[in-house]
Write a protein that holds these residues in place. Structure first.
Motif, PDB file in Angstrom:
ATOM      1  N   UNK A 176       9.111  18.988  24.248  1.00 49.38           N
ATOM      2  CA  UNK A 176       9.350  18.510  25.605  1.00 49.38           C
ATOM      3  C   UNK A 176      10.164  19.494  26.431  1.00 49.38           C
ATOM      4  N   UNK A 177      10.695  20.531  25.785  1.00 50.09           N
ATOM      5  CA  UNK A 177      11.517  21.509  26.494  1.00 50.09           C
ATOM      6  C   UNK A 177      10.687  22.729  26.853  1.00 50.09           C
ATOM      7  N   UNK A 178      11.120  23.479  27.883  1.00 44.75           N
ATOM      8  CA  UNK A 178      10.407  24.710  28.252  1.00 44.75           C
ATOM      9  C   UNK A 178      10.369  25.679  27.076  1.00 44.75           C
TER      10      UNK A 178
ATOM     11  N   UNK B 273      19.574  22.606  24.404  1.00 49.44           N
ATOM     12  CA  UNK B 273      19.043  21.283  24.725  1.00 49.44           C
ATOM     13  C   UNK B 273      19.858  20.635  25.839  1.00 49.44           C
ATOM     14  N   UNK B 274      20.463  21.458  26.687  1.00 43.80           N
ATOM     15  CA  UNK B 274      21.202  20.931  27.832  1.00 43.80           C
ATOM     16  C   UNK B 274      20.225  20.206  28.758  1.00 43.80           C
ATOM     17  N   UNK B 275      20.672  19.095  29.315  1.00 44.84           N
ATOM     18  CA  UNK B 275      19.814  18.317  30.200  1.00 44.84           C
ATOM     19  C   UNK B 275      18.702  17.578  29.499  1.00 44.84           C
ATOM     20  N   UNK B 276      18.814  17.458  28.169  1.00 43.72           N
ATOM     21  CA  UNK B 276      17.764  16.775  27.398  1.00 43.72           C
ATOM     22  C   UNK B 276      18.381  15.783  26.420  1.00 43.72           C
ATOM     23  N   UNK B 277      19.035  14.737  26.930  1.00 39.97           N
ATOM     24  CA  UNK B 277      19.721  13.784  26.044  1.00 39.97           C
ATOM     25  C   UNK B 277      18.787  13.058  25.082  1.00 39.97           C
ATOM     26  N   UNK B 278      17.548  12.823  25.486  1.00 38.14           N
ATOM     27  CA  UNK B 278      16.603  12.116  24.614  1.00 38.14           C
ATOM     28  C   UNK B 278      16.264  12.976  23.400  1.00 38.14           C
ATOM     29  N   UNK B 279      16.054  14.274  23.626  1.00 40.52           N
ATOM     30  CA  UNK B 279      15.773  15.202  22.528  1.00 40.52           C
ATOM     31  C   UNK B 279      16.969  15.260  21.584  1.00 40.52           C
ATOM     32  N   UNK B 280      18.158  15.373  22.149  1.00 40.40           N
ATOM     33  CA  UNK B 280      19.366  15.449  21.323  1.00 40.40           C
ATOM     34  C   UNK B 280      19.542  14.178  20.496  1.00 40.40           C
ATOM     35  N   UNK B 281      19.268  13.029  21.103  1.00 42.39           N
ATOM     36  CA  UNK B 281      19.413  11.760  20.383  1.00 42.39           C
ATOM     37  C   UNK B 281      18.429  11.692  19.217  1.00 42.39           C
ATOM     38  N   UNK B 282      17.194  12.110  19.451  1.00 38.04           N
ATOM     39  CA  UNK B 282      16.184  12.092  18.390  1.00 38.04           C
ATOM     40  C   UNK B 282      16.605  12.977  17.223  1.00 38.04           C
ATOM     41  N   UNK B 283      17.117  14.157  17.527  1.00 41.47           N
ATOM     42  CA  UNK B 283      17.520  15.096  16.477  1.00 41.47           C
ATOM     43  C   UNK B 283      18.789  14.639  15.773  1.00 41.47           C
TER      44      UNK B 283
END
Length: 308
Positions: free
Chosen positions: A273-275, A144-154
């Motif tokens: 939202x990630x590839x 989840x590098x480059x995906x701070x919003x995803x990390x925050x949600x999780x």
């Protein structure tokens, strides 16, 4: 009545003999190790899993430290060894250090010394289950590098689910707490099966239909008055720090496995939202993986600095 007293006396005598025999065996085993490495520090642990955690922490703090390891079967045996070496007048305890889980009974009224490291949380497992470890896993193993919003949600989801799990297991922890405070002997190991505690999914926790007296089997049942006496002080505990760490670890490893499955599936829920399909999470969400992400408490740095 005399027959009852006779039976109680026989049981007490049998336990005393068994304890003395076990002490002699333990001291002999330790003495053999000590004679083989008399000039090297010896670190005594409660079990093999503790050795793994402390190995990682020691490497973080002082990777030049040379020591030998002595593994006990459990906390009672480690305390037994501590008492034996405290009474020994031959120098057998020189250069020996003890690493003890706080649990619900701390150091069992023994006086702490510079040779004892006592965790400030229930056990070493508590240091493996937290948001910092999850953040590291999300950035690296779960890509989840480059995906701070995803990390925050999780991260927020983890916090919510962990709190729910701690609530579900509160009464089991309370039963253990009361038993330790009253010195009631536990006569069977506590099962390490998550399914007996709760059904854990990424976004839901369903409590298991567990019978507390069958899950934590005690020599005698605490009375209602005894339970009421400890209820308030138990309610004041920091659950994440002071509830049984092995339960928390069971929850975390299961939750992480489900998270990994979602990351790798064709139609993920939390990673959409990630590839997809380009990068797969392949690392094991194992105890060893979590150990490698964990950090020791500040007190451990101070303790290790004092080892001479």
């Amino acid at each position: 009545m005399n027959d009852v007293h006779q039976i109680e006396g026989d049981v007490y005598l049998a336990r005393t003999k068994e304890s003395l025999s076990a002490s002699a065996v333990l001291k002999t085993q330790f003495a053999l190790l000590k004679s083989a490495c008399s000039t090297v520090k010896i670190f005594a642990y409660e079990g093999v899993s503790d050795k793994d955690v402390y190995y990682h922490w020691i490497k973080m703090v002082n990777d030049l430290l040379v020591y030998e390891t002595f593994i006990c079967k459990n906390k009672p045996q480690l305390l037994q060894l501590f008492d034996l070496l405290l009474r020994d007048k031959t120098g057998l305890g020189d250069g020996v250090y003890f690493f003890v889980d706080r649990d619900f009974d701390d150091f069992l009224d023994r006086e702490l010394s510079g040779k004892v490291f006592l965790t400030d949380k229930y056990s070493v497992e508590n240091y493996l289950v937290n948001g910092e470890v999850l953040e590291d896993l999300l950035r690296n193993e779960l890509h989840c590098h480059g995906a701070p919003v995803v990390r925050k949600t999780l991260s927020e989801l983890f916090e919510k689910m962990y709190d729910e799990f701690l609530e579900v297991t509160a009464e089991i922890n309370f039963r253990i707490y009361v038993a330790r405070k009253l010195g009631i002997r536990q006569i069977r190991d506590i099962p390490l099966k998550l399914a007996l505690l709760a059904d854990v999914h990424l976004d839901s926790i369903d409590p298991a239909n567990v019978v507390h007296s069958e899950f934590v089997v005690l020599e005698r049942e605490p009375t209602e008055q005894e339970m009421d006496h400890f209820r308030n002080e138990f309610s004041l505990l920091d659950r994440r720090a002071r509830f049984r760490g092995k339960f928390g670890l069971l929850f975390f490893t299961k939750w992480l496995r489900e998270l990994k499955e979602d990351r790798n599936c064709d139609q993920p829920i939390y990673f959409r939202e990630l590839p997809q399909g380009e990068i797969r999470a392949t690392a094991s969400m194992s105890f060893e993986t979590l150990v490698g992400k964990s950090k020791p408490p500040v007190a451990f740095f101070e303790f290790l600095a004092s080892v001479v």
